[in-house]
Design a protein around this motif. Structure first.
Motif, PDB file in Angstrom:
ATOM      1  N   VAL A  80       0.974  -1.250   0.112  1.00  0.00           N
ATOM      2  CA  VAL A  80      -0.033   0.211   0.154  1.00  0.00           C
ATOM      3  C   VAL A  80       0.802   1.297   0.235  1.00  0.00           C
ATOM      4  O   VAL A  80       1.791   1.439   0.909  1.00  0.00           O
ATOM      5  CB  VAL A  80      -1.063  -0.119   1.293  1.00  0.00           C
ATOM      6  N   LYS A 465       4.562  -6.095 -14.710  1.00  0.00           N
ATOM      7  CA  LYS A 465       4.663  -5.702 -16.108  1.00  0.00           C
ATOM      8  C   LYS A 465       3.026  -5.179 -16.270  1.00  0.00           C
ATOM      9  O   LYS A 465       1.946  -5.475 -15.606  1.00  0.00           O
ATOM     10  CB  LYS A 465       4.677  -6.701 -17.071  1.00  0.00           C
ATOM     11  N   LEU A 466       3.014  -4.225 -17.229  1.00  0.00           N
ATOM     12  CA  LEU A 466       1.777  -3.519 -17.502  1.00  0.00           C
ATOM     13  C   LEU A 466       1.062  -3.622 -18.811  1.00  0.00           C
ATOM     14  O   LEU A 466       2.032  -3.806 -19.767  1.00  0.00           O
ATOM     15  CB  LEU A 466       2.380  -1.912 -17.438  1.00  0.00           C
TER      16      LEU A 466
ATOM     17  N   ALA B 177      -7.609  -0.485  -1.275  1.00  0.00           N
ATOM     18  CA  ALA B 177      -6.695  -0.260  -0.282  1.00  0.00           C
ATOM     19  C   ALA B 177      -6.525   1.339  -0.147  1.00  0.00           C
ATOM     20  O   ALA B 177      -6.485   2.010   0.764  1.00  0.00           O
ATOM     21  CB  ALA B 177      -5.500  -0.850  -0.400  1.00  0.00           C
ATOM     22  N   GLU B 178      -6.231   1.993  -1.527  1.00  0.00           N
ATOM     23  CA  GLU B 178      -5.858   3.289  -1.519  1.00  0.00           C
ATOM     24  C   GLU B 178      -6.458   3.806  -2.835  1.00  0.00           C
ATOM     25  O   GLU B 178      -5.838   4.950  -3.368  1.00  0.00           O
ATOM     26  CB  GLU B 178      -4.468   3.547  -1.935  1.00  0.00           C
ATOM     27  N   ARG B 197      -1.259   0.274  -9.297  1.00  0.00           N
ATOM     28  CA  ARG B 197      -1.482  -1.076  -9.875  1.00  0.00           C
ATOM     29  C   ARG B 197      -2.509  -0.853 -10.895  1.00  0.00           C
ATOM     30  O   ARG B 197      -3.183  -1.973 -11.180  1.00  0.00           O
ATOM     31  CB  ARG B 197      -1.799  -2.069  -8.813  1.00  0.00           C
ATOM     32  N   LEU B 229      -8.331  -4.654  -2.570  1.00  0.00           N
ATOM     33  CA  LEU B 229      -7.163  -3.919  -2.198  1.00  0.00           C
ATOM     34  C   LEU B 229      -6.232  -3.097  -3.383  1.00  0.00           C
ATOM     35  O   LEU B 229      -6.345  -1.988  -3.275  1.00  0.00           O
ATOM     36  CB  LEU B 229      -5.921  -4.871  -1.515  1.00  0.00           C
ATOM     37  N   TRP B 230      -6.321  -3.861  -4.616  1.00  0.00           N
ATOM     38  CA  TRP B 230      -5.546  -3.304  -5.703  1.00  0.00           C
ATOM     39  C   TRP B 230      -6.406  -3.688  -6.885  1.00  0.00           C
ATOM     40  O   TRP B 230      -5.770  -3.628  -7.965  1.00  0.00           O
ATOM     41  CB  TRP B 230      -4.039  -3.708  -5.747  1.00  0.00           C
ATOM     42  N   TRP B 246      -4.466  -5.239 -10.328  1.00  0.00           N
ATOM     43  CA  TRP B 246      -3.576  -6.020 -10.075  1.00  0.00           C
ATOM     44  C   TRP B 246      -3.850  -7.538  -9.980  1.00  0.00           C
ATOM     45  O   TRP B 246      -4.708  -7.873  -9.225  1.00  0.00           O
ATOM     46  CB  TRP B 246      -2.885  -5.613  -8.616  1.00  0.00           C
ATOM     47  N   LEU B 248      -2.062  -9.966  -8.822  1.00  0.00           N
ATOM     48  CA  LEU B 248      -1.199 -10.666  -8.108  1.00  0.00           C
ATOM     49  C   LEU B 248      -1.522 -11.885  -7.887  1.00  0.00           C
ATOM     50  O   LEU B 248      -0.611 -12.814  -7.886  1.00  0.00           O
ATOM     51  CB  LEU B 248      -0.796  -9.624  -6.884  1.00  0.00           C
ATOM     52  N   VAL B 279      -0.185  -6.072 -14.125  1.00  0.00           N
ATOM     53  CA  VAL B 279      -0.944  -4.863 -13.805  1.00  0.00           C
ATOM     54  C   VAL B 279      -1.977  -4.437 -15.186  1.00  0.00           C
ATOM     55  O   VAL B 279      -1.134  -4.493 -16.368  1.00  0.00           O
ATOM     56  CB  VAL B 279       0.219  -3.687 -13.603  1.00  0.00           C
ATOM     57  N   ARG B 315      -8.300 -10.154  -1.841  1.00  0.00           N
ATOM     58  CA  ARG B 315      -7.298 -10.418  -3.247  1.00  0.00           C
ATOM     59  C   ARG B 315      -8.053 -11.462  -3.738  1.00  0.00           C
ATOM     60  O   ARG B 315      -7.423 -12.301  -4.612  1.00  0.00           O
ATOM     61  CB  ARG B 315      -6.017 -10.987  -2.583  1.00  0.00           C
TER      62      ARG B 315
END
Lengths: 490, 380
Positions: A80, A465-466, B177-178, B197, B229-230, B246, B248, B279, B315
């Motif tokens: 975060v 990676k994006l 999360a943000e 992300r 979260l992301w 994300w 993840l 991402v 997640r």
């Protein structure tokens, strides 16, 4: 992989003091973390003073489960916000829980232990965690050393590997080869001479015969050596390729897999992996013993720390022309590099990027300058030189440098390893061995999959990676853009 | 009424359950709720990794790690009906029907009324009945909390950041999360916060200070949104699922790794497994499995699943289809999805699988941070 139990007793002395951990928790101020850690320490003290280990089995399992979940939670907290702004105490707790997880896992029934997994997790902890005190994460590096010592499988590979194959042929400077550029070549200059004529005046120099006594010069050329010392360890690599259709990316791999693919095998493969700007020696202290801090590093003022990083990879890897704020000493252990230097005075003629963050990188391709596009470059004095094994190059602060690792086909040598010794005069390092790099931003090239239209983008260097969709001016439609390659670190 | 759950129970937030859920993640465990309830819509649920919060009518049931001790429970009763609850690692926000907002801290077990400038005192002239500003939506992430009033003012508590025009009706607001997502009743999605992300879905990794329309979804009528979260997810009126952010742990339903062939000069090839793109900064439609393999007579068989609702855990991601199926993907190390090892790759489920099909009479599905909840009718 498994080995007889009892290893966790050998780690007893590495367990951080509970008072220290408690203090950390009070900084983070999350009671749930503290409740798990205090449970873990209760179990630890039971294990220390208990006579029979069996009745505790359940509480050990529970401690392992809880500490693993806490590690996952802290991983979430670490992600975060920006890496560079993460609370140091959180990183310290990450080190503690990484250690405790390994400790409890090693306390399980031997058959259930996967040493490979334990080592991977410890390396991961080294990368994201932060030492509890000082600059090296001894809790984790010592744990790894003890596990490797105890593990029968890894010592078996050590013996077996050491007996095969012959040392690499070196790419040495031929007797007749002179550098045409006017970079001074010195054989073992005195520290005083180096200080007076080069360090103070910020004059680059090529130093010969200065690292002949390094154990690395002999050891690392034995093909099995690096694998036997650090083969089971996990290292971050950058992946690039000859093939333009394959993307650039980063990944974590076993050091031995990397070595086997890129260094030991005499047949080149189509995928270039590069271990770049990695503090390999903090991660694997045994390798640190093979290199000696050059005497020339002591000329700096006393409060400067010496930062040592490794670059290891096959031929063809390129660092575009850029400059650093620090004194660099590039030490070539094996292989051969082509280097182009330019003085700070030529900066206005070198077309640095306009962007403030990229002002230390030129837009030109130093080996293939487009004078139509960059006419001022004709005024620049470029110094071309080759760096061979056993040689050091002193690059003063602000000097522009371009580096490409070269192939020496006559010797079958296709791999290059160099070490850069950098003196840091800035803020002391707070984190583990890798995060300094992990936490920096990188600039990447994005390319439209439809038209090939490209643009650059700056992102955090996280190994993630994006892929984005945006308007492609070539086809006048939305198109998918994929990351093609890294341009440089920021 | 019964509550079925799967997921993390390290702080005994689910009473009478085996805390080592990892050992048997497939088993959905049921708990009888303290009071049988008829009104399903009055049920609220949210959770952090350490505390579960259930809101039923005027009372709030908290279980888990309170004041630093696991296995605690606490019941709070309010003067009015609970309208919404939301929590992060540290606290829970409670919004009542009358617009009052409370904050409950897990570590100190303190409850305090949340007041911030502008709300409730918009008209200093005490003429409250004309244009009293009342909070209608509340949600919190790890780094900031968001409130939206009936006058369309958006607060990153306590600062006022945006005001939507009068004709806009805010339907749902949710925080990751943000980052935050906001859905309007005409189907537009706005996002703001961090896009580290790609979770804002704006094609960029830049932060946004104020709600920004997600262009890539403009023209698509969105009916539901959710945020992990992301990562972020949205459902369109046509039943399509869009995801971004994300990947993840496979929470976007995409593979995490790919196999790359490495060719050597001498013809030898190695296969290397390495991380794939993770991402995704722009919304993408998810190809859902066309049918469930183990259930042949279901009516979804012919076509793709049409999605009705989406819920994101920290997640992981859960969707409810129009034909009543529930599918999930993402982080499953603590059994958050209740899926067995065979669907797992080191604790990650990287495509949507049907979950909880043994549970009948489900009327509501919810995601906690590290768990999944099914509310079902109880026939007795």
């Amino acid at each position: 992989m498994s080995f007889p139990g009892g290893i966790s007793f050998k780690l007893n002395h590495l367990i951080p003091d509970y008072e220290q951990v408690e203090l950390l928790c009070s900084h983070i101020n999350q009671q749930s973390h503290k409740s798990i850690l205090s449970f873990c320490y209760d179990v630890v003290s039971q294990m220390r003073f208990g006579d029979t280990p069996d009745p505790q089995r359940q509480s050990i399992d529970r401690a392992l489960f809880l500490v693993s979940s806490l590690k996952d939670k802290i991983y979430e907290i670490l992600n975060v916000g920006r890496w560079s702004e993460v609370d140091e105490n959180i990183c310290k707790v990450f080190s503690v829980v990484t250690f405790l997880e390994a400790f409890f896992r090693l306390s399980q029934i031997p058959q259930n232990i996967s040493i490979e997994k334990v080592l991977y997790d410890l390396d991961f902890g080294l990368m994201l965690g932060c030492p509890l005190s000082g600059t090296t994460n001894t809790t984790l590096t010592e744990t790894i050393r003890i596990i490797e010592e105890m593990s029968p499988t890894s010592s078996a590979t050590r013996k077996q590997k050491a007996s095969v194959s012959h040392p690499y042929e070196g790419a040495k400077r031929s007797k007749f080869e002179r550098e045409s550029s006017s970079i001074v070549i010195l054989q073992r200059p005195s520290v005083e001479h180096f200080h007076k004529n080069h360090f103070i005046t910020q004059n680059p120099a090529l130093l010969q015969e200065c690292m002949d006594h390094w154990p690395a010069m002999k050891n690392w050329k034995q093909p099995g050596y690096l694998v036997s010392v650090g083969g089971e360890r996990t290292v971050p690599i950058e992946i690039g390729s000859h093939y333009t259709n394959e993307n650039w990316s980063q990944d974590l791999v076993k050091f031995k897999d990397f070595l086997n693919r890129q260094i030991s095998d005499p047949h080149a493969c189509d995928r270039i992996e590069y271990l770049a700007q990695h503090n390999l020696f903090d991660q694997i202290p045994a390798l640190r013993n093979d290199i000696l801090t050059p005497e020339y590093c002591c000329v700096g003022t006393s409060n400067e720390t010496v930062d040592i990083k490794a670059w290891l990879g096959p031929k063809g890897t390129v660092s575009p022309m850029h400059h650093d704020p620090k004194h660099n000493l590039l030490c070539q252990v094996f292989g051969h590099k082509k280097i182009i230097l330019a003085a700070p005075e030529d900066t206005p003629n070198l077309y640095p990027h306009q962007d403030q963050m990229l002002a230390n990188t030129t837009q030109i391709d130093a080996e293939n300058i487009d004078l139509d596009k960059f006419p001022l470059c004709s005024n620049v004095r470029f110094y071309n030189l080759n760096l061979y094994e056993g040689e050091m190059l002193y690059i003063p602060p602000k000097w522009w440098h371009y580096v490409r690792s070269m192939d020496k086909s006559f010797s079958g040598q296709r791999n290059v390893l160099s070490i850069i010794v950098v003196k840091i005069a800035e803020t002391p390092r707070m984190y583990g061995f890798c995060p300094m790099e992990c936490r920096r931003d990188i600039m990447v090239l994005m390319e439209s999959v439809v038209s090939g239209h490209q643009f650059t983008k700056i992102r955090e260097r996280l190994g993630d990676k994006l892929e984005i969709i945006r308007f492609d001016p070539y086809i006048q439609k939305m198109s998918l853009y994929r990351e093609r390659k890294k341009i440089r670190s920021m | 009424m019964k509550l079925y759950f799967c997921g993390y129970n390290g702080f005994k937030q689910f009473e009478n359950c085996d805390e080592l859920m990892l050992a048997d993640v497939t088993a959905w465990t049921s708990v009888n709720l303290p009071k049988p309830q008829k009104c399903a819509t009055s049920l609220k649920f949210c959770s952090s990794w350490s505390v579960n919060v259930i809101g039923i009518s005027k009372s709030l049931l908290l279980t888990g790690c309170l004041k630093g001790a696991p296995g605690q429970s606490k019941i709070l009763t309010f003067a009015n009906e609970i309208k919404a609850i939301s929590c992060n690692d540290l606290f829970c926000l409670i919004l009542l029907d009358d617009g009052r907002c409370y904050k409950f801290l897990f570590d100190s077990a303190e409850l305090s009324e949340l007041k911030f400038i502008g709300v409730g005192e918009e008209d200093g002239s005490a003429d409250k009945k004309s244009t009293t500003c009342v909070i209608e939506h509340i949600t919190c992430g790890q780094t900031f909390s968001v409130a939206v009033t009936n006058t369309n003012v958006v607060y990153n508590i306590p600062s006022r950041i945006h005001e939507f025009p009068k004709h806009v009706k805010v339907k749902k607001v949710i925080c990751g999360a943000e980052h935050a997502l906001l859905l309007t009743s005409n189907g537009d999605v706005f996002s703001w916060g961090s896009s580290s992300r790609g979770q804002l879905g704006l094609g960029e990794l830049n932060n946004e200070q104020a709600p920004t329309l997600i262009d890539a979804l403009a023209g698509v009528k969105i009916t539901d949104i959710s945020a992990g979260l992301w990562h972020s997810a949205a459902v369109s009126a046509f039943g399509d699922l869009y995801v971004w952010g994300w990947n993840l742990n496979g929470q976007l339903g995409k593979p995490i790794y790919k196999n790359v062939k490495v060719n050597f000069e001498n013809g030898r090839t190695d296969v290397v497994r390495h991380k794939d793109v993770s991402v995704f900064a722009s919304p993408e439609v998810v190809d859902l499995p066309a049918q469930s393999i183990d259930n042949e007579e279901n009516e979804c068989l012919e076509t793709q699943f049409d999605v009705e609702q989406v819920h994101c855990g920290g997640r992981h991601t859960i969707i409810q289809t129009k034909c009543g199926k529930v599918l999930g993907c993402g982080f499953n190390r603590f059994g958050q999805l209740g899926l067995s090892e065979k669907h797992n790759d080191d604790g990650n489920v990287v495509r949507f699988y049907e979950i909880g099909h043994s549970i009948t009479d489900v009327f509501q599905v919810k995601c906690g941070s590290w768990c999944t909840i099914f509310f079902a009718e109880c026939h007795q």
